[in-house]
Design an enzyme around this catalytic site. Structure first.
Site, PDB file in Angstrom:
ATOM      1  N   GLY A  18       0.814  -1.211   0.000  1.00  0.00           N
ATOM      2  CA  GLY A  18       0.000   0.000   0.000  1.00  0.00           C
ATOM      3  C   GLY A  18       0.849   1.263   0.000  1.00  0.00           C
ATOM      4  N   THR A  19       1.935   1.249   0.735  1.00  0.00           N
ATOM      5  CA  THR A  19       2.779   2.438   0.838  1.00  0.00           C
ATOM      6  C   THR A  19       3.347   2.823  -0.526  1.00  0.00           C
ATOM      7  OG1 THR A  19       3.335   1.844   3.100  1.00  0.00           O
ATOM      8  CG2 THR A  19       4.815   3.385   2.007  1.00  0.00           C
ATOM      9  N   ASN A  31      -7.952   3.255   8.888  1.00  0.00           N
ATOM     10  CA  ASN A  31      -7.425   2.049   9.533  1.00  0.00           C
ATOM     11  C   ASN A  31      -7.479   2.096  11.054  1.00  0.00           C
ATOM     12  OD1 ASN A  31      -5.408   4.088   8.769  1.00  0.00           O
ATOM     13  ND2 ASN A  31      -3.982   2.811   9.918  1.00  0.00           N
ATOM     14  N   GLN A  70      -7.889  -0.791   3.549  1.00  0.00           N
ATOM     15  CA  GLN A  70      -8.721  -1.455   4.565  1.00  0.00           C
ATOM     16  C   GLN A  70     -10.067  -1.936   4.020  1.00  0.00           C
ATOM     17  OE1 GLN A  70      -7.806  -2.350   7.592  1.00  0.00           O
ATOM     18  NE2 GLN A  70      -5.868  -1.251   7.719  1.00  0.00           N
ATOM     19  N   HIS A 125      -1.662  -8.140   2.536  1.00  0.00           N
ATOM     20  CA  HIS A 125      -1.514  -8.676   3.906  1.00  0.00           C
ATOM     21  C   HIS A 125      -2.651  -8.265   4.829  1.00  0.00           C
ATOM     22  CE1 HIS A 125       0.321  -5.164   6.189  1.00  0.00           C
ATOM     23  NE2 HIS A 125       0.528  -4.749   4.961  1.00  0.00           N
ATOM     24  N   THR A 143      12.203  -7.140 -10.763  1.00  0.00           N
ATOM     25  CA  THR A 143      11.690  -8.490 -10.989  1.00  0.00           C
ATOM     26  C   THR A 143      10.443  -8.716 -10.142  1.00  0.00           C
ATOM     27  OG1 THR A 143      13.896  -9.273 -11.495  1.00  0.00           O
ATOM     28  CG2 THR A 143      12.294 -10.959 -10.880  1.00  0.00           C
ATOM     29  N   CYS A 184       0.587  -0.129  12.235  1.00  0.00           N
ATOM     30  CA  CYS A 184       1.682  -0.118  11.267  1.00  0.00           C
ATOM     31  C   CYS A 184       2.859   0.636  11.865  1.00  0.00           C
ATOM     32  CB  CYS A 184       1.257   0.539   9.965  1.00  0.00           C
ATOM     33  SG  CYS A 184      -0.359   0.009   9.437  1.00  0.00           S
TER      34      CYS A 184
HETATM   35  C1  LIG Z   1      -4.919   2.449   5.428  1.00  0.00           C
HETATM   36  C2  LIG Z   1      -3.546   1.936   5.170  1.00  0.00           C
HETATM   37  N1  LIG Z   1      -2.846   2.439   4.137  1.00  0.00           N
HETATM   38  C3  LIG Z   1      -1.630   2.001   3.840  1.00  0.00           C
HETATM   39  C4  LIG Z   1      -1.018   1.021   4.593  1.00  0.00           C
HETATM   40  C5  LIG Z   1       0.352   0.583   4.201  1.00  0.00           C
HETATM   41  O1  LIG Z   1       0.315  -0.627   3.494  1.00  0.00           O
HETATM   42  P1  LIG Z   1       1.638  -1.525   3.385  1.00  0.00           P
HETATM   43  O2  LIG Z   1       1.947  -2.006   4.750  1.00  0.00           O
HETATM   44  O3  LIG Z   1       1.267  -2.632   2.455  1.00  0.00           O
HETATM   45  O4  LIG Z   1       2.700  -0.661   2.809  1.00  0.00           O
HETATM   46  C6  LIG Z   1      -1.689   0.486   5.704  1.00  0.00           C
HETATM   47  C7  LIG Z   1      -1.124  -0.516   6.620  1.00  0.00           C
HETATM   48  O5  LIG Z   1      -0.119  -1.068   6.574  1.00  0.00           O
HETATM   49  C8  LIG Z   1      -3.000   0.952   5.988  1.00  0.00           C
HETATM   50  O6  LIG Z   1      -3.699   0.466   7.015  1.00  0.00           O
END
Ligand SMILES: Cc1ncc(COP(=O)(O)O)c(C=O)c1O
Length: 374
Positions: A71-72, A152, A180, A202, A238, A327
């Site tokens: 997500g990041t 989240n 989410q 995840h 990759t 997180c």
């Molecule tokens: C709302 C939200 N956005 C982004 C992320 C980031 O995703 P990732 O951990 O896959 O980078 C998270 C949690 O990790 C999240 O809860």
């Protein structure tokens, strides 16, 4: 000691069926998808099949689906592309976005790449859509709106179709972090009218390190990560073949079982809320617990020595929950989401987040332990 895991908004356990689907790509099927011989073509096919599966589920075209590391990365890519490729010079976001969004828009503002303003919040933490429309109306620059589909920490859900329509009306680019909600609800990118959407596997019993970026077909961007021509020149490196295969499998399983899971998990959340309200004095709810994510319940406890030590004491008793965003668990200080809500300076927030593996018995154990600790 038996562990009780009520932190599923942070991450989830991998589904054994997902792992089974991934295993061949962690073992014998290790060819590089960019290789031209059949051993490579086999993994390439697996990636493309996963893309088709994911596209169908969110009502996108396969060419609009890009796999990332999570997500990041997806949100960083989308927001930077909106500014540098699509020439958005103004960003409208909110103070309660995940740091993947918040820190990105703040960085762009700090470096003079775009101006930034936060939309007002209503007292229960919902985005004030009237304020959003006013801001869109007043913006004289090409604008990016980046608002998460569901929060989240407090679980509030955005009326995303309404925001999509507003962005369309004012010709703004719309990115939504759907981390989410993807797999937790049926999502349709056409109805949402998003130009970009982020997701990550995840959060729904898939592997870590496998993300999704939806990019609407009329949008053309340059890569955020430069290198090879993977992901149709949008994301070099990759491919994480087993992660991508696991992503698609986890999304398929969640989609198939959506109705049943929603019903069961909602019942657990409701039961937990009732038990907490009956047993814990002075409790407040952070966010709109009734209409929010069925997976998230965020409460505030009156500030005291005991409540401040609660997370640590729950941990000692094998109970995993988080204070703010898990997180960034380990990070001290008040959650930026709770701090942005009204009248929340004197509460200790605790987020319980559930999944299909949780049970009512676990709720009883956690509530009894809370009672004892407080
Ligand atoms: C709302 C939200 N956005 C982004 C992320 C980031 O995703 P990732 O951990 O896959 O980078 C998270 C949690 O990790 C999240 O809860």
């Amino acid at each position: 000691m038996q562990r009780i895991y009520f932190d599923n908004a942070a991450t989830t356990a991998i589904d054994p069926e997902v792992l089974t689907e991934m295993m061949p790509f962690l073992t014998e099927k290790f060819g590089n998808p960019s290789s031209i011989y059949s051993f490579g073509r086999e993994t390439k096919m697996a990636v493309e099949q996963a893309r088709k599966t994911v596209a169908k589920i969110v009502n996108a075209k396969p060419a609009e689906i890009f796999f990332t590391s999570g997500g990041t990365e997806s949100s960083n890519t989308a927001i930077n592309a909106a500014v540098f490729d699509l020439k958005c010079t103004h960003i409208i976001s909110s103070a309660i976005e995940h740091h993947a969004t918040l820190h990105t828009v703040q960085y762009l503002q700090k470096h003079g790449d775009a101006s930034l303003e936060f939309v007002k919040l209503l007292p229960d933490g919902h985005i004030d859509l009237i304020d959003l429309e006013n801001k869109l109306q007043q913006s004289t620059k090409k604008t990016l709106v980046t608002l998460m589909h569901a929060n989240n920490e407090i679980g509030n859900i955005l009326d995303i179709e309404k925001v999509g329509l507003l962005c369309e009306k004012y010709k703004a680019i719309f990115h939504s972090d759907a981390v989410q909600t993807l797999a937790h609800y049926p999502l349709d990118v056409r109805k949402m009218k998003v130009h970009f959407m982020s997701g990550t596997s995840h959060k729904f019993h898939g592997p870590k390190g496998a993300g999704l970026l939806f990019i609407e077909e009329n949008i053309s961007i340059s890569p955020f990560i430069n290198g090879g021509a993977q992901e149709r020149n949008i994301r070099a490196g990759t491919e994480n073949v087993y992660g991508i295969v696991g992503f698609a499998k986890a999304l398929s399983i969640a989609t198939e079982n959506n109705e049943k899971d929603i019903e069961n998990i909602t019942a657990i959340k409701k039961y937990m809320l009732a038990q907490l309200q009956n047993n814990i004095e002075g409790l407040v709810l952070n966010g709109d617990a009734e209409n929010g994510l069925y997976t998230v319940l965020n409460i505030g406890l009156p500030l005291s020595n005991k409540s401040e030590m609660l997370l640590m004491n729950l941990d000692i008793n094998g109970i995993c929950v988080s204070g703010g965003s898990a997180c960034s668990s380990g990070a001290s200080g008040m959650s930026h989401v709770i701090a942005a809500l009204e009248n929340r300076n004197d509460v200790v927030p605790i987020r319980f987040s559930f999944c299909k593996n949780n049970t009512m018995q676990e709720v009883d154990i956690v509530v009894n332990k809370l009672k004892e600790l407080i």
